[in-house]
Enzyme design. Structure first.
Site, PDB file in Angstrom:
ATOM      1  N   GLU A   1      -1.826   0.980  12.400  1.00  0.00           N
ATOM      2  CA  GLU A   1      -2.484   2.078  11.701  1.00  0.00           C
ATOM      3  C   GLU A   1      -1.682   3.373  11.763  1.00  0.00           C
ATOM      4  O   GLU A   1      -1.686   4.155  10.800  1.00  0.00           O
ATOM      5  CB  GLU A   1      -3.896   2.301  12.250  1.00  0.00           C
ATOM      6  N   ASP A   2      -0.964   3.618  12.864  1.00  0.00           N
ATOM      7  CA  ASP A   2      -0.182   4.851  12.985  1.00  0.00           C
ATOM      8  C   ASP A   2       0.930   4.898  11.939  1.00  0.00           C
ATOM      9  O   ASP A   2       1.149   5.928  11.292  1.00  0.00           O
ATOM     10  CB  ASP A   2       0.420   4.959  14.388  1.00  0.00           C
ATOM     11  N   HIS A   3       1.631   3.784  11.792  1.00  0.00           N
ATOM     12  CA  HIS A   3       2.684   3.705  10.778  1.00  0.00           C
ATOM     13  C   HIS A   3       2.101   3.874   9.381  1.00  0.00           C
ATOM     14  O   HIS A   3       2.673   4.585   8.537  1.00  0.00           O
ATOM     15  CB  HIS A   3       3.415   2.373  10.875  1.00  0.00           C
TER      16      HIS A   3
END
Length: 528
Positions: free
Chosen positions: A307-309
């Site tokens: 999710e961060d990417h």
């Protein structure tokens, strides 16, 4: 006319030259941008004109030095009434809950709250909410954020007191002498610091995680005759430290210098809530598929892994006139302390990371082994002793002895370059040190900091890391499509969405990572 083998050698030589270029760019960026302590932030001096920042810290289980890492959010040099801190847990049975309560009690003047996922009634009513445990954990904190700027930091990250201000400066475009172009997304370079001292015992790991302790937490007892078993059971942290400070750091720096693609690992990221909401709204963003009917903001990524990417990628690909895409805050390091991580736990963690990346950045994941030292030295030495033009013009003989000499020369040079970068990042020369700085964040050049690693200790960890690189990559990328994530098993689809695997289904899945399938317990089996 060149033979087929010579053509392959030529292609590999070109690939090797690209890798060398990236290494040069990355190492130069590290040495140049991490040579001095960063200047004091401007936004910290703005008083009531400083933008409000909501710091969100998703927490799962106890981590080494958890108190220090969380308390670092409360010690930021920034107007107190312009900071809100939200500590996110699944429920109050999590062993980290008392630690978070203690931190909040110690900083009563700061707007800080513990938010429990089980008390988020809106979450169950959100249409098409996915199973991603981290997104579900921080959903409420994001939804109720005060102001527009959100700073999401993993619970096991420590940062210096000026980092918040400098990240705001970068995001907003504040600089001495006039405004600069603002960014949509800013982040930090992360490193790992292993708290294990292999010349002594494991005493530090048994000490309370509530201590804010510096030097007295160094282990004190001799490892003795059981050194090798303890290296295997506690040496994963040193290998992880090696990976994050050498291979990861130089390529992370290179890609962020070139700005050729979004590259953010997710340890410490800052962005505007309004921009992410717009980027994930199918009505406002024509690039999105309206038929999916997904929620907006961070909830949009609740069906995905990495999710961060994907948050960084969404902001990268969405056009906001007048804004740059991504900005790395050079000079400020996100420090992650680890302790007692086994070698098996390290390989399992790297497998999870690689397996997740396979579904988000497939081409980069496939090419990754070609950027690792041992394989790079192998194909470059073979290419150099195969290509006719090199033999004719440089006098490189086409012999196995020449290939072996080239391999050892390349490997030695690569190791020395890694050693230089490793020393720079662990020296602490860019770190703002005060009375609250824990010893693991001070570096070896500051009084009371970590010990400088002996060269032979560095070399052993470096060889171990490089030797594991390809086997771990092959296991993760080729043999499986499930990951254990915060204590639950997930099946990954090629569109990066995930399905939670019910316990009765787990036996049918192809490959599992047993070290990752245990409950949260400090760092030995940490997978986030």
């Amino acid at each position: 006319m060149y033979s087929f083998i010579e053509c392959i050698a030529g292609a590999l030589f070109v690939l090797g030259c690209v890798v060398v270029t990236l290494v040069v760019i990355g190492v130069r960026a590290l040495l140049y941008n991490f040579r001095n302590r960063p200047a004091p932030p401007l936004s910290s001096q703005l008083g009531q004109n400083a933008p409000h920042v909501t710091i969100i810290r998703p927490v799962k289980g106890l981590e080494p030095r958890l108190y220090d890492c969380i308390a670092a959010s409360f010690r930021q040099d920034y107007p107190q009434d312009k900071v809100s801190i939200r500590l996110c847990l699944e429920d109050d049975t999590d062993p980290a809950y008392p630690v978070l309560q203690k931190v909040i009690e110690d900083f009563p003047t700061i707007d800080a709250r513990i938010m429990l996922e089980k008390e988020d009634h809106v979450l169950s009513e959100t249409v098409n909410m996915g199973p991603n445990p981290k997104i579900r954990n921080l959903s409420r904190a994001y939804r109720e954020a005060k102001g527009d700027i959100v700073w999401i930091i993993d619970c096991n990250i420590w940062m210096a007191k000026g980092v918040l201000g400098r990240m705001v400066d970068k995001l907003m475009g504040y600089r001495v002498g006039g405004a600069a172009k603002p960014y949509k997304f800013v982040h930090q370079l992360p490193i790992v610091v292993d708290l294990m001292d292999f010349s002594t015992s494991l005493a530090a790991e048994g000490r309370s995680l509530l201590d804010a302790s510096p030097e007295e937490d160094h282990p004190t007892e001799d490892l003795g005759a059981e050194e090798f078993p303890k290296v295997m059971s506690h040496g994963g942290g040193r290998i992880d430290e090696m990976f994050m400070t050498t291979s990861h750091a130089k390529f992370y720096s290179a890609i962020n210098t070139l700005r050729a693609a979004p590259c953010a690992v997710g340890k410490s990221n800052m962005f505007r809530k309004s921009q992410l909401d717009q980027a994930t709204d199918a009505i406002l963003n024509p690039k999105l598929d309206q038929s999916k009917n997904l929620p907006t903001g961070v909830d949009y990524f609740s069906h995905n892994i990495c999710e961060d990417h994907l948050i960084g990628e969404a902001l990268w690909t969405t056009d906001f006139p007048g804004y740059k895409s991504h900005g790395l805050v050079w000079g400020d390091i996100a420090v992650q302390p680890v302790s007692g991580m086994s070698v098996q736990a390290y390989t399992a963690r790297r497998s999870r990371w690689l397996r997740a990346r396979k579904y988000t950045v497939l081409s980069a994941t496939i090419l990754e082994p070609f950027t690792e030292c041992f394989l790079f030295a192998t194909y470059m030495s073979l290419a150099m002793t195969t290509i006719p033009v090199l033999s004719q013009n440089l006098g490189i003989p086409k012999t196995w002895n020449a290939t072996a000499i080239a391999w050892f020369t390349i490997t030695t040079l690569w190791m020395l370059i890694d050693y230089i970068g490793y020393l720079r990042l662990h020296s602490g020369v860019t770190m703002e040190v005060d009375e609250h700085t824990p010893y693991f964040a001070k570096g070896f050049k500051n009084t009371g900091g970590i010990k400088r690693r002996p060269f032979l200790e560095f070399l052993a960890a470096w060889i171990g890391r490089e030797g594991l690189a390809f086997p771990v990559w092959a296991y993760a990328v080729v043999f499986g499509n499930t990951v254990n994530w915060r204590g639950r098993l997930f099946y990954i689809h090629w569109d990066t969405t995930v399905d939670a695997v019910e316990p009765r289904e787990e036996r049918t899945r192809e490959v599992r990572t047993p070290e990752l399938e245990r409950g949260p317990s400090r760092n030995k089996h940490r997978v986030d």
